[in-house]
Structure formats: C-alpha cells, structure tokens
Design a protein around this motif. Structure first.
Motif, PDB file in Angstrom:
ATOM      1  N   ASP A 185       0.621  -1.077   0.108  1.00 50.27           N
ATOM      2  CA  ASP A 185       0.025  -0.069   0.180  1.00 50.27           C
ATOM      3  C   ASP A 185       0.924   1.333  -0.031  1.00 50.27           C
ATOM      4  N   PHE A 186       1.920   1.260   0.833  1.00 51.07           N
ATOM      5  CA  PHE A 186       2.792   2.505   0.936  1.00 51.07           C
ATOM      6  C   PHE A 186       3.271   2.696  -0.286  1.00 51.07           C
ATOM      7  N   LEU A 187       4.021   1.662  -1.267  1.00 49.15           N
ATOM      8  CA  LEU A 187       4.599   1.854  -2.349  1.00 49.15           C
ATOM      9  C   LEU A 187       3.460   2.620  -3.490  1.00 49.15           C
ATOM     10  N   ASN A 188       2.176   1.995  -3.522  1.00 49.80           N
ATOM     11  CA  ASN A 188       1.179   2.593  -4.273  1.00 49.80           C
ATOM     12  C   ASN A 188       0.924   3.935  -3.903  1.00 49.80           C
ATOM     13  N   GLN A 189       0.876   4.314  -2.749  1.00 46.60           N
ATOM     14  CA  GLN A 189       0.552   5.635  -2.352  1.00 46.60           C
ATOM     15  C   GLN A 189       1.533   6.659  -2.897  1.00 46.60           C
ATOM     16  N   ILE A 190       2.823   6.126  -2.748  1.00 46.69           N
ATOM     17  CA  ILE A 190       3.836   7.054  -3.171  1.00 46.69           C
ATOM     18  C   ILE A 190       3.706   7.249  -4.832  1.00 46.69           C
ATOM     19  N   LYS A 191       3.516   5.988  -5.316  1.00 44.58           N
ATOM     20  CA  LYS A 191       3.529   5.934  -7.055  1.00 44.58           C
ATOM     21  C   LYS A 191       2.353   7.117  -7.405  1.00 44.58           C
ATOM     22  N   TYR A 192       1.339   7.019  -6.639  1.00 45.41           N
ATOM     23  CA  TYR A 192       0.218   7.808  -6.677  1.00 45.41           C
ATOM     24  C   TYR A 192       0.472   9.390  -6.726  1.00 45.41           C
ATOM     25  N   ILE A 193       1.239   9.848  -5.599  1.00 45.73           N
ATOM     26  CA  ILE A 193       1.658  11.132  -5.469  1.00 45.73           C
ATOM     27  C   ILE A 193       2.404  11.547  -6.478  1.00 45.73           C
ATOM     28  N   SER A 194       3.586  10.800  -6.733  1.00 45.10           N
ATOM     29  CA  SER A 194       4.367  10.936  -7.778  1.00 45.10           C
ATOM     30  C   SER A 194       3.773  11.237  -9.241  1.00 45.10           C
ATOM     31  N   GLU A 195       2.929  10.275  -9.719  1.00 49.63           N
ATOM     32  CA  GLU A 195       2.321  10.376 -10.726  1.00 49.63           C
ATOM     33  C   GLU A 195       1.107  11.423 -10.926  1.00 49.63           C
TER      34      GLU A 195
END
Length: 169
Positions: free
Chosen positions: A2-12
């Motif tokens: 979940d954390f990695l997906n959150q960071i990818k979302y913030i980045s994108e």
C-alpha cells in the motif's frame, strides 16, 4: 504494498513536480535496539555498523528511489560525528540508493539537539533542502510521531508524512 502505491500515486499526480523524500534511520530502516542506549551514549566505536537492516522496508524504498521525480534523502540524528560516519558507511553497504550528498545527520555534539527540539531541527533541515534545491514538496518517513507532527506543523501542505507502520503489513 500500500505504501509504495501511495507514493507512486503522489508521484504520478505530481509528475511535473520535483519531490524530495526524507527517511529517518534508527527504527525506520535500521533495527532500533533500546538496550544499546548506553553504548550509543558512550560513543562505542563501530556500534552503528553492527545494526541490522530492515530489509523489507529498504526493498520498498529501493523501489521508490527508481521513481524519476523523487530524490531520496536520509535525515538522522546521532550524538557524535564518528557515529554519522558509521551511519554513512552502513548506508553504503545496506541502502546505497541514498547518495552520500543526500545524507543529512543532526550531530548532537554540534547542534545540541534535545528530545524537545529534535523534531523542529529535522523539519528545518527538510525546509532548507526544499528551498535551496527548488523542490515542490517533501515526503517524510519516520518512526516517531513527534517528528512527523513537527514536520506537519512547520511545512504544512509542503509535506506528506508517513509513519513507518505504513510499510508493515
């Protein structure tokens, strides 16, 4: 995770923005050994070189380091300059995606930080990096809520704060 997906979302969502991610060390990417406090305070040589890496967390952060608009930083406190040197050597061995020039250590013998002002000092270091390097905002990963609260109070909407528990399933 979940954390990695959150960071990818913030980045994108902010793909045209420059992002700095700050990670604490002790208790975040390094096993925190409460029984070693006296050895840390006594400045036992090489103590930080012996610390166990938290590999599952380091593996996630390694994936984050591959995101093109995020630069990774270490932001850690220690008592003495030689401890900072040991931490830097530990990083080179266990988490080498943190570049040497992106390692920030609050060294007590120079800054005289206390438990009361450490969060403010860490936050001001984040703010300084943001300002001097034209980052749009920061992400902060830390194991102490007090540090995260200080960062949120000082940086407001310029920071996304995550407690280390966000990386644990």
């Amino acid at each position: 995770m979940d954390f990695l997906n959150q960071i990818k979302y913030i980045s994108e969502k902010n793909k045209d923005k420059k992002i700095a991610m700050f990670c604490d060390m002790d208790g975040t990417i390094v096993n925190l050994e409460a029984d070693k406090y006296e050895e840390v305070a006594a400045n036992k040589p090489g103590l930080f070189l012996e610390k166990r890496p938290l590999k599952s967390i380091i593996n996630v952060l390694s994936e984050v380091s591959k995101i093109s608009n995020i630069d990774m930083f270490i932001l850690s406190a220690c008592g003495y300059k030689n401890q900072a040197d040991d931490k830097s050597t530990w990083i080179a061995t266990n988490a080498n995606f943190f570049k040497k020039e992106n390692q920030i250590f609050l060294i007590k013998e120079y800054t005289n930080y206390t438990n009361e002002n450490k969060g403010v000092l860490k936050s001001k270091n984040i703010q300084k990096v943001l300002n001097e390097n034209n980052y749009d905002f920061a992400i902060y990963l830390e194991d102490e809520y007090k540090m995260l609260k200080a960062a949120q109070d000082i940086l407001g909407d310029k920071i996304f704060c995550f407690h280390i528990s966000n990386l644990i399933d």
